[in-house]
Design an enzyme around this catalytic site. Structure first.
Site, short mmCIF file in Angstrom:
data_model
loop_
_atom_site.label_atom_id
_atom_site.label_comp_id
_atom_site.label_asym_id
_atom_site.label_seq_id
_atom_site.Cartn_x
_atom_site.Cartn_y
_atom_site.Cartn_z
N ARG A 83 0.84 -1.20 0.00
CA ARG A 83 0.00 0.00 0.00
C ARG A 83 0.87 1.24 0.00
O ARG A 83 2.04 1.22 0.36
CB ARG A 83 -0.90 0.02 1.24
CG ARG A 83 -2.05 -0.96 1.19
CD ARG A 83 -2.91 -0.84 2.44
NE ARG A 83 -3.54 0.48 2.51
CZ ARG A 83 -3.30 1.37 3.48
NH1 ARG A 83 -2.44 1.10 4.45
NH2 ARG A 83 -3.92 2.52 3.47
N LYS A 142 3.72 -6.80 12.28
CA LYS A 142 2.94 -7.08 11.06
C LYS A 142 3.14 -8.52 10.58
O LYS A 142 4.27 -8.98 10.40
CB LYS A 142 3.36 -6.10 9.95
CG LYS A 142 2.54 -6.26 8.67
CD LYS A 142 2.58 -5.01 7.85
CE LYS A 142 1.92 -5.20 6.50
NZ LYS A 142 1.67 -3.93 5.80
N ARG A 274 -0.47 4.93 13.25
CA ARG A 274 0.39 4.06 14.05
C ARG A 274 0.14 4.35 15.52
O ARG A 274 -0.28 5.48 15.87
CB ARG A 274 1.88 4.27 13.71
CG ARG A 274 2.36 5.68 13.99
CD ARG A 274 3.84 5.84 13.68
NE ARG A 274 4.23 7.24 13.74
CZ ARG A 274 4.52 7.89 14.85
NH1 ARG A 274 4.47 7.27 16.01
NH2 ARG A 274 4.87 9.18 14.82
C1 BTN Z 1 0.70 -3.83 2.41
O1 BTN Z 1 0.67 -4.23 3.56
O2 BTN Z 1 1.24 -2.75 2.12
C2 BTN Z 1 0.09 -4.67 1.34
C3 BTN Z 1 1.00 -5.79 0.92
C4 BTN Z 1 0.39 -6.64 -0.17
C5 BTN Z 1 1.38 -7.63 -0.71
C6 BTN Z 1 0.75 -8.61 -1.65
S1 BTN Z 1 1.81 -9.96 -2.04
C7 BTN Z 1 0.71 -10.48 -3.29
C8 BTN Z 1 0.19 -9.23 -3.98
N1 BTN Z 1 1.10 -8.82 -5.03
C9 BTN Z 1 1.69 -7.67 -4.76
O3 BTN Z 1 2.53 -7.10 -5.49
N2 BTN Z 1 1.27 -7.19 -3.60
C10 BTN Z 1 0.29 -8.07 -2.99
#
Ligand code: BTN
Length: 277
Positions: A83, A142, A274
């Site tokens: 994100r 996390k 946070r």
């Molecule tokens: C976050 O916490 O910022 C979101 C992370 C999301 C990661 C997943 S892994 C599978 C899918 N492909 C990506 O490039 N991102 C999501």
């Protein structure tokens, strides 16, 4: 070995290849299709050894008109995305990285990412908490993240869109890297769980949650989110500098923050939060 499990690592990109385990993880593709069939009959499960990003791959396909229901699993992502424009790094065998893509037409899209978080937490372990908007936390570290993207298709202006729900779950413990605390790992709760076993746990409940969300919106998930809210009644700081106390989430999934100026309803996908201190 059950033939219902699929060996990753041996197929051409984009093609799920059944056969003996060949160095990669073992993936329960047929079992997932079976569990999901009553909810989504035409789901394809694809396992690839490597892709830049499972989200990017499905978004790319949607842009060229391929709006089919797919669960795309990558053993390794070379350019995983998180994100807020962040990256998502993971190592093959130590994590589960996949995206579920499907056409969806909810009346209101608000809260989908929170509903996904609720589903994942509930299907994995009672001790997993949710950190608004959609991180999974274990003891304030996390464990998993969710990245949701949509692409339009069909008639312009229709609420039906192709949604890509990307999920990354840390399976095995790893060192902190550049972080001040190491991330959490699912094996702290479920010793020796594999990425394939974790996927089998979450896949069908996830599809079910998305179907419930499409029919009924966020309402069925609000109390369930609040029951696992990691920020509840804690002092928090928003990325715009606002300080306050988190007071749960509202009916559309906004974070309610009690500040000196009154209760703020935080909805922006661009705002992060946070715990203070
Ligand atoms: C976050 O916490 O910022 C979101 C992370 C999301 C990661 C997943 S892994 C599978 C899918 N492909 C990506 O490039 N991102 C999501």
């Amino acid at each position: 070995m059950s033939t219902d499990w699929l060996a990753g690592g041996a197929g051409a990109p984009g093609v799920a290849t059944a056969g003996a385990r060949a160095g990669g993880s073992v993936w329960p593709a047929a079992l997932i299709r079976e569990a999901v069939a009553p909810l989504l009959a035409d789901l394809t499960v694809e396992v690839v050894p490597e892709v830049a990003s499972t989200n990017s791959e499905l978004m790319q396909r949607a842009r060229v008109g391929r709006a089919e229901a797919v669960l795309l699993v990558a053993e390794h992502q070379t350019a995983g995305r998180g994100r807020l424009g962040r990256g998502w790094t993971s190592r093959a065998g130590d994590s589960l990285t996949f995206s579920l893509g499907l056409p969806l037409a909810p009346a209101d899209w608000s809260g989908l990412s929170l509903a996904v978080g609720v589903s994942l937490a509930e299907s994995l372990h009672p001790r997993i908490q949710l950190k608004w908007p959609n991180d999974l936390w274990l003891a304030d570290r996390k464990l998993a993240g969710v990245l949701i993207e949509t692409a339009s298709f069909g008639a312009a202006g229709a609420s039906r869109r192709y949604v890509v729900i990307g999920i990354g779950i840390n399976i095995s413990p790893r060192d902190a890297g550049g972080l001040s605390v190491p991330p959490a790992a699912l094996q702290e709760l479920l010793p020796a769980v594999s990425p394939g076993e974790a996927l089998l746990r979450v896949a069908a409940p996830l599809v079910q949650a998305v179907r419930v969300f499409e029919a009924s919106g966020f309402a069925p998930f609000q109390a369930r989110f609040n029951a696992r809210d990691a920020l509840r009644d804690r002092a928090v700081v928003l990325s715009d500098g606002t300080a306050g106390v988190a007071r749960g989430i509202g009916e559309a999934g906004a974070l309610l923050v009690h500040t000196a100026g009154g209760t703020q309803s935080v909805t922006s996908a661009e705002v992060s939060v946070r715990p203070a201190g």
